[in-house]
Motif scaffolding. Structure first.
Motif, PDB file in Angstrom:
ATOM      1  N   UNK A  86       7.486  13.677  49.205  1.00 15.76           N
ATOM      2  CA  UNK A  86       7.590  14.090  50.603  1.00 15.76           C
ATOM      3  C   UNK A  86       6.622  13.296  51.457  1.00 15.76           C
ATOM      4  N   UNK A  87       7.041  13.004  52.662  1.00 18.88           N
ATOM      5  CA  UNK A  87       6.160  12.324  53.633  1.00 18.88           C
ATOM      6  C   UNK A  87       5.441  13.322  54.507  1.00 18.88           C
ATOM      7  N   UNK A  88       6.064  14.465  54.721  1.00 17.63           N
ATOM      8  CA  UNK A  88       5.472  15.540  55.504  1.00 17.63           C
ATOM      9  C   UNK A  88       5.496  16.827  54.705  1.00 17.63           C
ATOM     10  N   UNK A  89       4.492  17.645  54.942  1.00 16.51           N
ATOM     11  CA  UNK A  89       4.419  18.987  54.364  1.00 16.51           C
ATOM     12  C   UNK A  89       4.534  19.983  55.505  1.00 16.51           C
ATOM     13  N   UNK A  90       5.540  20.848  55.437  1.00 16.68           N
ATOM     14  CA  UNK A  90       5.752  21.857  56.472  1.00 16.68           C
ATOM     15  C   UNK A  90       5.144  23.167  55.997  1.00 16.68           C
ATOM     16  N   UNK A  91       4.191  23.660  56.757  1.00 16.69           N
ATOM     17  CA  UNK A  91       3.489  24.901  56.420  1.00 16.69           C
ATOM     18  C   UNK A  91       3.650  25.900  57.557  1.00 16.69           C
ATOM     19  N   UNK A  92       3.216  27.127  57.301  1.00 16.35           N
ATOM     20  CA  UNK A  92       3.248  28.171  58.320  1.00 16.35           C
ATOM     21  C   UNK A  92       3.821  29.455  57.764  1.00 16.35           C
ATOM     22  N   UNK A  93       4.305  30.300  58.636  1.00 15.25           N
ATOM     23  CA  UNK A  93       4.874  31.567  58.205  1.00 15.25           C
ATOM     24  C   UNK A  93       5.152  32.474  59.385  1.00 15.25           C
ATOM     25  N   UNK A  94       5.661  33.654  59.078  1.00 15.37           N
ATOM     26  CA  UNK A  94       5.881  34.697  60.086  1.00 15.37           C
ATOM     27  C   UNK A  94       4.558  35.433  60.228  1.00 15.37           C
ATOM     28  N   UNK A  95       3.896  35.263  61.346  1.00 22.53           N
ATOM     29  CA  UNK A  95       2.513  35.745  61.450  1.00 22.53           C
ATOM     30  C   UNK A  95       2.378  37.065  62.218  1.00 22.53           C
TER      31      UNK A  95
END
Length: 264
Positions: free
Chosen positions: A131-140
């Motif tokens: 992968x070239x990008x890592x997508x992070x996060x979530x329903x906060x």
């Protein structure tokens, strides 16, 4: 003198009476593909990249800790969907800008690759795409009763009322450069969840011993999972637009063409 009626006769009368009442038809509908939202239509109308950018999503989970009680059940269920990772991967794929690589079920993928190599007797499978990008996060956040209210009117035993409620779901999404570990962009989006209830009724004494009562109404609840999906689609669209504005990628190009800019 009392008249005794056998129990079997009572049951027969009851069953024959029930057979006269028509059975309501169940409103069955066919499965359908979810309609494309206006956000995705506008995103697909934009010029796409020359090469889609490989991205990885390990987990995009519910971080709210919110639960809602179930009617007539002693247990609780989560207030928001637990399948947000699948929604995000699908949105990234549908955007036309990203190529998601499998990471959530990576262990299953590695197991199948190992079985394939063992069956063939040699390691001839190509390397996995990085992968070239890592997508992070979530329903906060999931806030309930942001707005509540209603109206009603009653006169001479006849009444009508309307109630509404607004909840709100919020997500965060960030793109991380795998080569440098830098957080390139971060986006936050929110979506209101609407619920509405309509009621009308009649409650009136016709005579001293006779009472007339009737009630009808309906409730409409906006599905929370569709609201989460709508917020995710908007976040991905905004992520793409921010990347274009900041020069991380451009229509007709890709992240590899702008590698020096992203590391600067």
């Amino acid at each position: 003198m009392k008249l005794l009626i056998p129990m079997t006769l009572l049951l027969a009368i009851f069953q024959s009476g029930c057979s006269l009442i028509p059975k309501p038809d169940i409103n069955l509908t066919d499965a359908e593909v979810n309609p494309v939202s206006e956000t995705m239509v506008a995103l697909k109308a934009m010029p796409g990249p020359k090469h889609m950018i490989p991205v990885a999503v390990y987990a995009f989970r519910d971080q709210t800790g919110q639960y809602k009680p179930q009617a007539n059940v002693s247990s609780f269920s989560t207030a928001v969907t637990q399948g947000a990772t699948s929604m995000l991967v699908q949105t990234l794929l549908d955007s036309g800008w990203f190529t998601p690589v499998e990471r959530e079920g990576l262990q299953n993928l590695l197991t199948e690759r190992k079985i394939t190599n063992n069956n063939k007797g040699k390691d001839d499978l190509p390397a996995l795409t990085d992968a070239r990008l890592l997508i992070e996060g979530g329903i906060i956040a999931y806030e309930t009763n942001i707005n509540t209210g209603g109206s009603g009117l009653g006169y001479y035993g006849i009444s009508a009322s309307e109630l509404f409620r607004e909840d709100q779901v919020t997500i965060y999404l960030r793109a991380v450069d795998v080569y440098t570990g830098k957080v390139m962009m971060s986006v936050s989006t929110s979506k209101r969840v609407y619920s509405q209830e309509m009621r009308a009724g009649l409650f009136r004494y016709i005579s001293f011993k006779e009472l007339a009562e009737a009630e009808f109404g309906y409730t409409t609840n906006e599905p929370v999972q569709f609201c989460v999906l709508s917020a995710i689609e908007l976040a991905v669209s905004e992520l793409i637009k921010q990347g274009i504005d900041k020069g991380f990628w451009r229509p007709g190009g890709d992240l590899a063409d702008n590698r020096s800019q992203s590391q600067g």
